[in-house]
Write an enzyme that holds these catalytic residues in place. Structure first.
Site, PDB file in Angstrom:
ATOM      1  N   ASP A   1      27.346  38.465  35.222  1.00 18.64           N
ATOM      2  CA  ASP A   1      28.301  39.333  35.924  1.00 18.64           C
ATOM      3  C   ASP A   1      27.522  40.159  36.954  1.00 18.64           C
ATOM      4  OD1 ASP A   1      31.271  40.917  35.040  1.00 18.64           O
ATOM      5  OD2 ASP A   1      29.898  41.785  36.489  1.00 18.64           O
TER       6      ASP A   1
ATOM      7  N   ASP B   1      33.119  37.560  40.455  1.00 19.25           N
ATOM      8  CA  ASP B   1      31.715  37.922  40.246  1.00 19.25           C
ATOM      9  C   ASP B   1      31.171  37.602  38.865  1.00 19.25           C
ATOM     10  OD1 ASP B   1      32.689  40.016  38.616  1.00 19.25           O
ATOM     11  OD2 ASP B   1      31.048  41.326  39.259  1.00 19.25           O
ATOM     12  N   GLU B   2      31.852  36.721  38.123  1.00 21.75           N
ATOM     13  CA  GLU B   2      31.291  36.393  36.806  1.00 21.75           C
ATOM     14  C   GLU B   2      31.563  34.942  36.438  1.00 21.75           C
ATOM     15  OE1 GLU B   2      33.200  38.298  33.418  1.00 21.75           O
ATOM     16  OE2 GLU B   2      34.882  38.810  34.702  1.00 21.75           O
TER      17      GLU B   2
HETATM   18  P1  TTP Z   1      33.716  43.986  37.843  1.00 22.81           P
HETATM   19  O1  TTP Z   1      32.666  42.994  37.463  1.00 22.81           O
HETATM   20  O2  TTP Z   1      34.658  44.438  36.778  1.00 22.81           O
HETATM   21  O3  TTP Z   1      33.039  45.302  38.435  1.00 22.81           O
HETATM   22  P2  TTP Z   1      31.737  45.459  39.331  1.00 22.81           P
HETATM   23  O4  TTP Z   1      31.061  44.163  39.553  1.00 22.81           O
HETATM   24  O5  TTP Z   1      32.109  46.205  40.557  1.00 22.81           O
HETATM   25  O6  TTP Z   1      30.854  46.433  38.445  1.00 22.81           O
HETATM   26  P3  TTP Z   1      30.025  46.092  37.126  1.00 22.81           P
HETATM   27  O7  TTP Z   1      28.614  46.352  37.479  1.00 22.81           O
HETATM   28  O8  TTP Z   1      30.559  47.032  36.100  1.00 22.81           O
HETATM   29  O9  TTP Z   1      30.278  44.657  36.790  1.00 22.81           O
HETATM   30  O10 TTP Z   1      34.596  43.421  39.012  1.00 22.81           O
HETATM   31  C1  TTP Z   1      34.049  42.631  40.054  1.00 22.81           C
HETATM   32  C2  TTP Z   1      34.675  42.970  41.378  1.00 22.81           C
HETATM   33  O11 TTP Z   1      36.077  42.788  41.301  1.00 22.81           O
HETATM   34  C3  TTP Z   1      34.454  44.402  41.779  1.00 22.81           C
HETATM   35  O12 TTP Z   1      33.222  44.555  42.492  1.00 22.81           O
HETATM   36  C4  TTP Z   1      35.642  44.687  42.637  1.00 22.81           C
HETATM   37  C5  TTP Z   1      36.725  43.801  42.077  1.00 22.81           C
HETATM   38  N1  TTP Z   1      37.656  44.593  41.253  1.00 22.81           N
HETATM   39  C6  TTP Z   1      38.791  45.121  41.850  1.00 22.81           C
HETATM   40  O13 TTP Z   1      39.043  44.896  43.036  1.00 22.81           O
HETATM   41  N2  TTP Z   1      39.658  45.877  41.094  1.00 22.81           N
HETATM   42  C7  TTP Z   1      39.415  46.153  39.771  1.00 22.81           C
HETATM   43  O14 TTP Z   1      40.198  46.863  39.120  1.00 22.81           O
HETATM   44  C8  TTP Z   1      38.224  45.603  39.171  1.00 22.81           C
HETATM   45  C9  TTP Z   1      37.916  45.893  37.715  1.00 22.81           C
HETATM   46  C10 TTP Z   1      37.388  44.836  39.950  1.00 22.81           C
HETATM   47 MG    MG Z   2      30.671  42.859  37.976  1.00 27.20          MG
END
Ligand code: TTP
Ligand code: MG
Length: 410
Positions: A14, A112-113
């Site tokens: 992720d 992103d995962e």
């Molecule tokens: P995430 O992997 O949940 O968050 P992140 O990568 O920003 O942070 P982390 O380090 O905790 O993993 O989500 C991936 C992307 O998806 C995030 O960068 C932006 C988008 N996203 C949204 O647009 N709205 C949301 O509510 C969430 C949770 C994510």
């Molecule tokens: Mg993320």
């Protein structure tokens, strides 16, 4: 499976603060500053939400999905940046390609995962942790971005592991240690445990995943039924046999909009919902997909949010098929005294259309969608194209879009 070599090795990767990290990479002047990606905060009066923010901004309590106005209140000096979805999409594709350098068994989950099954790659590229380190390094070198990775014997445990040491984390769960690893973790991390299940777990005095392993299996079955009870029991022990599925199609496709001002008039809400249904339908058709379940999301003034969903008799990808259902869901969820802040529609249980369905769908689309467009035309001709959505003008009766073609479905 007692034979160590027969165990699977699964990675869950992720990206860290993905959209925000990309923005910092693209604009190094932002490095070290709190960065919030999302809607325009408009000096605190903006109405959308935070997509994500970097870890500097998280220190102020800013989180994904928080109203952008609240993010502004918490940290007005942060850099607020609008999202650039196509850029993130391109980077996401390149990162998937880096993963495919280690195995064909890559299952993207979101932008992103992804999960990777590297069981068969170990001979060539080293063990799971070695592959995880190499992949993290590749992503730093190729994209100047960091990722967090979990390494375990199942999808469930790998996904939990990747989240425990963010950012730039690497958490390895050795085979045979899954139970101890999971035991201290909050019950909320158990898959499938929504608000109702969590309430039941509270009544069963389960606060951690370890508490679940101490229950009699029958107690779980009594509380959750056979299937869910079994599932919680197995997951709490770290047992999750689901394979990493490649050829994965996206699971849902949806669109939502926040109104510029909260709207009392349901005709306007319906019209916006209709436009969203048309947008989602068009995207589904472009991707040659149809969706089996319609979900409507409604947020009122004050931010309270509900979703309502219904499974269709057959998968749909036209507004004419989706909108009547979406509209009924809207009505069933609505609290008419409250103004509406946001409306959204999502199609899930997506299926790829078979070749013989393609022509069928496009032919039907032309016939039935004319009824929907007629309804829109009637409204817009009275009130002016598009102005209708912004100005709170529509009388509530007589011009309800498409009232003549609503199917009452039970
Ligand atoms: P995430 O992997 O949940 O968050 P992140 O990568 O920003 O942070 P982390 O380090 O905790 O993993 O989500 C991936 C992307 O998806 C995030 O960068 C932006 C988008 N996203 C949204 O647009 N709205 C949301 O509510 C969430 C949770 C994510
Ligand atoms: Mg993320």
């Amino acid at each position: 499976m007692t034979d160590r070599s027969a165990r699977r090795t699964i990675l869950h990767l992720d990206m860290d603060a993905f959209f925000a990290a990309v923005e910092v990479r693209e604009n190094p002047g932002l490095r070290g500053r709190p960065v919030v990606v999302g809607a325009d905060p408009k000096q605190g009066s903006g109405r959308g939400v935070v997509s994500t923010c970097n870890y500097e901004a998280r220190r102020y309590g800013i989180r994904s999905a928080m109203p952008i106005s609240e993010a502004w209140r918490r940290c007005p000096e942060a850099a607020f940046v609008g999202p650039r979805m196509s850029l993130y999409g391109e980077i996401s594709d390149r990162i998937l390609d880096l993963m495919r350098g280690y195995t064909d068994l890559v299952e993207p989950i979101s932008i992103d995962e992804a999960w990777l099954d590297v069981t068969a790659s170990r001979r060539l590229f080293g063990d799971g942790p070695g592959i995880a380190r190499a992949l993290k390094q590749d992503i730093v070198e190729e994209e100047q971005l960091t990722a967090s990775v979990g390494v375990a014997g199942s999808k469930f445990v790998a996904k939990i592991a990747s989240d425990l040491d963010k950012p730039d984390g690497l958490v390895i769960v050795e085979p045979g240690t899954e139970r101890e690893f999971l035991a201290p973790l909050d019950i909320e991390r158990l898959w499938g445990a929504g608000p109702k299940a969590l309430e039941k777990f509270r009544r069963l005095r389960c606060r951690t995943i370890g508490d679940v392993t101490r229950l009699e299996p029958e107690a779980l079955t009594r509380a959750f039924g056979q299937a869910m009870g079994d599932r919680f029991f197995r997951l709490s022990q770290g047992l999750d046999a689901r394979p990493v599925a490649t050829g994965h199609v996206r699971k849902s496709l949806g669109k939502e909009r926040t109104f510029g001002e909260d709207v009392a008039d349901r005709s306007i809400v319906e019209l916006r919902l209709l436009e969203l249904c048309e947008g989602v339908s068009a995207s589904l058709r472009r991707k040659e997909l149809a969706g089996g379940t319609v979900t409507v999301k409604l947020r009122w003034e004050g931010f309270e949010t509900v979703t309502r969903q219904r499974t269709l008799d057959r998968p749909a990808n036209t507004a004419a098929m989706i909108w009547p259902v979406a509209r009924e869901l809207l009505h069933s969820a609505d609290r008419p005294k409250l103004k509406v802040r946001l409306i959204g529609v999502t199609l899930s249980k997506l299926e790829t259309l078979k070749v013989d369905q393609l022509s069928l769908f496009s032919a039907r689309e032309e016939v039935v969608d004319s009824r929907v467009t007629d309804a829109v035309d009637r409204i817009t001709s009275r009130f002016g194209k598009r102005a209708v959505v912004r100005a709170a003008l529509l009388p509530d009766s007589e011009t309800r879009p498409g009232s003549d073609q609503t199917h009452q479905e039970d």
